[in-house]
Design an enzyme around this catalytic site. Structure first.
Site, mmCIF file in Angstrom:
data_model
loop_
_atom_site.group_PDB
_atom_site.id
_atom_site.type_symbol
_atom_site.label_atom_id
_atom_site.label_comp_id
_atom_site.label_asym_id
_atom_site.label_seq_id
_atom_site.Cartn_x
_atom_site.Cartn_y
_atom_site.Cartn_z
ATOM 1 N N GLU A 27 0.827 -1.206 0.000
ATOM 2 C CA GLU A 27 0.000 0.000 0.000
ATOM 3 C C GLU A 27 0.859 1.253 0.000
ATOM 4 O O GLU A 27 0.514 2.263 -0.614
ATOM 5 C CB GLU A 27 -0.927 0.004 1.211
ATOM 6 C CG GLU A 27 -1.889 1.191 1.237
ATOM 7 C CD GLU A 27 -2.887 1.097 2.375
ATOM 8 O OE1 GLU A 27 -2.641 1.722 3.421
ATOM 9 O OE2 GLU A 27 -3.890 0.383 2.228
ATOM 10 N N HIS A 56 5.972 -25.004 3.015
ATOM 11 C CA HIS A 56 5.961 -26.043 1.990
ATOM 12 C C HIS A 56 5.133 -25.637 0.774
ATOM 13 O O HIS A 56 5.201 -26.285 -0.268
ATOM 14 C CB HIS A 56 5.434 -27.350 2.582
ATOM 15 C CG HIS A 56 6.283 -27.856 3.705
ATOM 16 N ND1 HIS A 56 7.591 -28.258 3.521
ATOM 17 C CD2 HIS A 56 6.041 -28.003 5.028
ATOM 18 C CE1 HIS A 56 8.105 -28.644 4.679
ATOM 19 N NE2 HIS A 56 7.183 -28.490 5.618
ATOM 20 N N LYS A 163 -12.521 2.097 -3.467
ATOM 21 C CA LYS A 163 -13.699 2.416 -2.657
ATOM 22 C C LYS A 163 -14.743 3.154 -3.490
ATOM 23 O O LYS A 163 -15.946 2.872 -3.393
ATOM 24 C CB LYS A 163 -13.292 3.257 -1.454
ATOM 25 C CG LYS A 163 -12.404 2.533 -0.446
ATOM 26 C CD LYS A 163 -11.988 3.470 0.675
ATOM 27 C CE LYS A 163 -11.090 2.763 1.674
ATOM 28 N NZ LYS A 163 -10.633 3.677 2.748
#
Length: 232
Positions: A27, A56, A163
């Site tokens: 961000e 793994h 948004k």
């Protein structure tokens, strides 16, 4: 440049730390333009999870695949909750903490043997203070890195754009539902898009979700695009 950041903390209580770093770094550093307005498309991809179990999922690629990454191991010297004997009868001197340490050191060696470099950050124990130290370290490093590459680490236009777009989608959904309530019979996506002024593909995805949850009625057609939708 051009390398991903892999974070492997070797304590259960640091399970979420790699996710925190993903948010902090991607961000803060993922920016299209620098402070002078030039398009630079900066960024650093971050992934990782808790060693030893989750390693793994990707250590095979780290050792033998494309070398487009750098690895940071995080170890805590004190075992804490991991100071438990694995098998008191067969291995009386081996704790779960020993296994964690063994996996950490073994994975470092396996990577190094194949020419893959790594670094290790060591803290005495996992507690509020030392987790705070780790957070502070990475926050300062991100701020310093942003200064070096001339970007604003504290501005997230991409987040805001997401948004705003989500809010627009919800507004479009209201229009679609309102249109279906005003009309009789089923209508195709193209017809609904024409009536609401929305994007047909987006409306299709909205209607499929609404139909799956019983909020609109879907009547199948000869193809996916020929399906008709009506109020439930």
């Amino acid at each position: 440049a051009g390398k991903d950041m892999v974070v492997l903390p070797y304590r259960d209580r640091l399970l979420l730390f790699a996710r925190y770093l993903q948010q902090l770094i991607m961000e803060s550093l993922g920016k299209a333009c620098d402070l002078d307005g030039r398009v630079v498309e900066q960024g650093l991809s971050v992934y990782g999870n808790k060693g030893s179990t989750d390693q793994h999922a990707y250590v095979q690629q780290l050792r033998d695949g494309v070398a487009n990454f750098f690895v940071t191991f995080i170890e805590a010297l004190e075992d804490g909750d991991d100071h438990v004997l694995v098998d008191p009868k067969k291995e009386p001197d081996v704790t779960s903490g020993d296994y964690l340490r063994g996996f950490l050191l073994g994975t470092r060696t396996a990577l190094s043997d194949n020419g893959r470099a790594s670094m290790t950050i060591t803290i005495p124990r996992v507690d509020a203070y030392h987790v705070g130290v780790l957070i502070t370290l990475y926050e300062r490093a991100v701020g310093f890195y942003a200064t070096l590459v001339n970007i604003n680490a504290y501005h997230q236009p991409g987040v805001q754009a997401g948004k705003v777009a989500a809010n627009d989608i919800l507004g479009l959904q209201k229009k679609v539902l309102s249109h279906l309530k005003r009309t009789r019979g089923g209508q195709t996506v193209d017809r609904i898009a024409e009536a609401t002024g929305g994007d047909a593909e987006t409306i299709f995805k909205l209607l499929e979700g609404l139909a799956a949850n019983g909020r609109v009625k879907r009547t199948a057609g000869r193809s996916v695009f020929a399906a008709k939708y009506a109020k439930a």
